[in-house]
Design a protein around this motif. Structure first.
Motif, PDB file in Angstrom:
ATOM      1  N   PRO A  11       0.808  -1.231   0.000  1.00 16.46           N
ATOM      2  CA  PRO A  11       0.000   0.000   0.000  1.00 16.46           C
ATOM      3  C   PRO A  11       0.836   1.275   0.000  1.00 16.46           C
ATOM      4  O   PRO A  11       0.492   2.249  -0.673  1.00 16.46           O
ATOM      5  N   MET A  12       1.954   1.276   0.737  1.00 19.97           N
ATOM      6  CA  MET A  12       2.782   2.481   0.798  1.00 19.97           C
ATOM      7  C   MET A  12       3.398   2.802  -0.559  1.00 19.97           C
ATOM      8  O   MET A  12       3.530   3.966  -0.930  1.00 19.97           O
ATOM      9  N   LEU A  14       2.048   2.127  -3.470  1.00 22.37           N
ATOM     10  CA  LEU A  14       0.976   2.707  -4.282  1.00 22.37           C
ATOM     11  C   LEU A  14       0.696   4.144  -3.874  1.00 22.37           C
ATOM     12  O   LEU A  14       0.394   4.998  -4.716  1.00 22.37           O
ATOM     13  N   GLU A  15       0.825   4.424  -2.574  1.00 25.97           N
ATOM     14  CA  GLU A  15       0.596   5.793  -2.097  1.00 25.97           C
ATOM     15  C   GLU A  15       1.633   6.745  -2.673  1.00 25.97           C
ATOM     16  O   GLU A  15       1.308   7.872  -3.069  1.00 25.97           O
ATOM     17  N   VAL A  16       2.884   6.293  -2.745  1.00 18.82           N
ATOM     18  CA  VAL A  16       3.950   7.124  -3.308  1.00 18.82           C
ATOM     19  C   VAL A  16       3.695   7.407  -4.786  1.00 18.82           C
ATOM     20  O   VAL A  16       3.777   8.562  -5.235  1.00 18.82           O
ATOM     21  N   GLY A  18       0.873   7.303  -6.355  1.00 16.62           N
ATOM     22  CA  GLY A  18      -0.302   8.157  -6.456  1.00 16.62           C
ATOM     23  C   GLY A  18       0.019   9.616  -6.164  1.00 16.62           C
ATOM     24  O   GLY A  18      -0.455  10.527  -6.858  1.00 16.62           O
ATOM     25  N   ARG A  19       0.830   9.833  -5.138  1.00 15.49           N
ATOM     26  CA  ARG A  19       1.204  11.201  -4.771  1.00 15.49           C
ATOM     27  C   ARG A  19       2.046  11.850  -5.869  1.00 15.49           C
ATOM     28  O   ARG A  19       1.835  13.017  -6.207  1.00 15.49           O
ATOM     29  N   SER A  22      -0.102  12.809  -8.838  1.00 16.97           N
ATOM     30  CA  SER A  22      -0.930  13.993  -8.573  1.00 16.97           C
ATOM     31  C   SER A  22      -0.130  15.285  -8.674  1.00 16.97           C
ATOM     32  O   SER A  22      -0.688  16.361  -8.907  1.00 16.97           O
ATOM     33  N   VAL A  32      -5.411   1.955  -9.147  1.00 20.65           N
ATOM     34  CA  VAL A  32      -4.294   1.251  -8.503  1.00 20.65           C
ATOM     35  C   VAL A  32      -4.778  -0.137  -8.078  1.00 20.65           C
ATOM     36  O   VAL A  32      -5.958  -0.329  -7.768  1.00 20.65           O
ATOM     37  N   ARG A  34      -3.626  -3.782  -5.802  1.00 20.45           N
ATOM     38  CA  ARG A  34      -2.724  -4.555  -4.961  1.00 20.45           C
ATOM     39  C   ARG A  34      -2.655  -6.009  -5.414  1.00 20.45           C
ATOM     40  O   ARG A  34      -1.709  -6.715  -5.101  1.00 20.45           O
TER      41      ARG A  34
END
Length: 229
Positions: A11-12, A14-16, A18-19, A22, A32, A34
Motif C-alpha cells: 500500500p505504501m 501505491l501511495e507514493v 499516487g502522490r 498527482s 491502482v 494490490r
C-alpha cells in the motif's frame, strides 16, 4: 497527458506513486491495484498508455503479468531489488525504478514514456524539467547543452537557463541519450546544435565547450569521425 495505472502489493508503494502522479501534469492515474490478477482483468477491459508495475508480487510477478498482455502498454518497473534491471529491459520496459523512488527519478522515467508517445505520434518530443518548486516543459530540440556546476546542472536553452539539482552521472535520465553526447566531465551537448569540432573543443550556439581527453575517442566514434581535426 498519458493515462496509467499502478500495480503493487504494498500500500505504501501505491501511495507514493499516487502522490507523485498527482504532482505531475504528465500522467493521469486511472486506478491502482494490490492484486495483479485484478490489474490483468482491468487491462482486458480498459486501455491505458502506461503501467507502473512492481516485480515481486504474490501469485503473479510483474514480469509474468506483462507477458500475459497483448497488446502491451508501456511499463515502468518498480522494485526494491536492483538485480532485476537487465531482465526488465529485455521486456522493453520504458524504465526501471528502484525503491525508495524519488520524485526526480519518477519524473525522469515518465519523461521517457511521454517522449516515446510523442515519437510514435510524430510530434516533437518534450521534457518536463523540475527546478525547485517549478516544473518547466521544454522541447528536446531547444536544449543546447548541459553544464555541471557543483551539485547542480544548468540546462542551457537559447532563451533561458534552468537550474536542476541532479548529478552528472544521472544526466541521461534527464535528457535522451540518443540526442546528446558527453564531451567533458562537466558538459553534455546536443548533437544537433554542434556547429564546429576542434581537437580540444566543440562550438554550440557560439559557445566554446572543452572536450575532455577521456571523452574524445567516444565523441569521435559517436559522430562517425575518422579523427578530430
Amino acid at each position: 497527458m498519458i493515462t496509467c495505472i499502478a500495480v503493487d502489493d504494498e500500500p505504501m508503494a501505491l501511495e507514493v506513486i499516487g502522490r507523485y502522479c498527482s504532482k505531475s501534469d504528465l500522467v493521469d492515474l486511472k486506478a491502482v491495484f494490490r492484486e495483479p490478477v485484478k490489474a490483468v482483468e482491468y487491462l482486458g477491459l480498459e486501455k491505458v498508455d502506461l503501467v507502473f508495475l512492481d516485480i515481486n508480487m504474490p501469485d503473479l510477478s510483474g514480469m509474468q503479468l506483462l507477458q500475459t498482455l497483448s497488446p502491451r502498454p508501456m511499463v515502468i518497473f518498480t522494485t526494491a531489488y536492483s538485480h532485476y534491471a537487465v531482465e526488465s529491459y529485455t521486456l522493453h520496459a520504458v524504465d526501471y525504478l528502484l525503491k525508495p523512488i524519488t520524485f526526480e527519478r519518477f519524473l525522469a522515467a515518465v519523461n521517457k514514456a511521454v517522449a516515446s508517445v510523442a515519437v510514435a505520434l510524430g510530434e516533437p518530443p518534450a521534457l518536463f524539467i523540475k527546478s525547485g518548486p517549478q516544473t518547466y516543459q521544454v522541447r528536446v530540440r531547444d536544449i543546447l547543452f548541459l553544464e555541471k556546476e557543483g551539485n547542480y546542472i544548468t540546462v542551457h536553452l537559447a532563451d533561458r537557463d534552468i537550474l536542476v539539482r541532479e548529478n552528472m552521472v544521472d544526466v541521461f535520465d534527464l535528457v535522451p541519450a540518443a540526442d546528446f553526447v558527453r564531451v567533458h566531465k562537466s558538459f553534455v551537448v546536443a548533437i544537433r546544435h554542434i556547429t564546429t569540432i576542434e581537437v580540444h573543443q566543440v562550438t554550440v550556439a557560439g559557445v566554446k565547450i572543452p572536450i575532455g581527453s577521456t571523452y574524445r575517442e567516444a565523441l569521435r566514434s559517436r559522430l562517425g569521425l575518422d579523427k578530430l581535426l
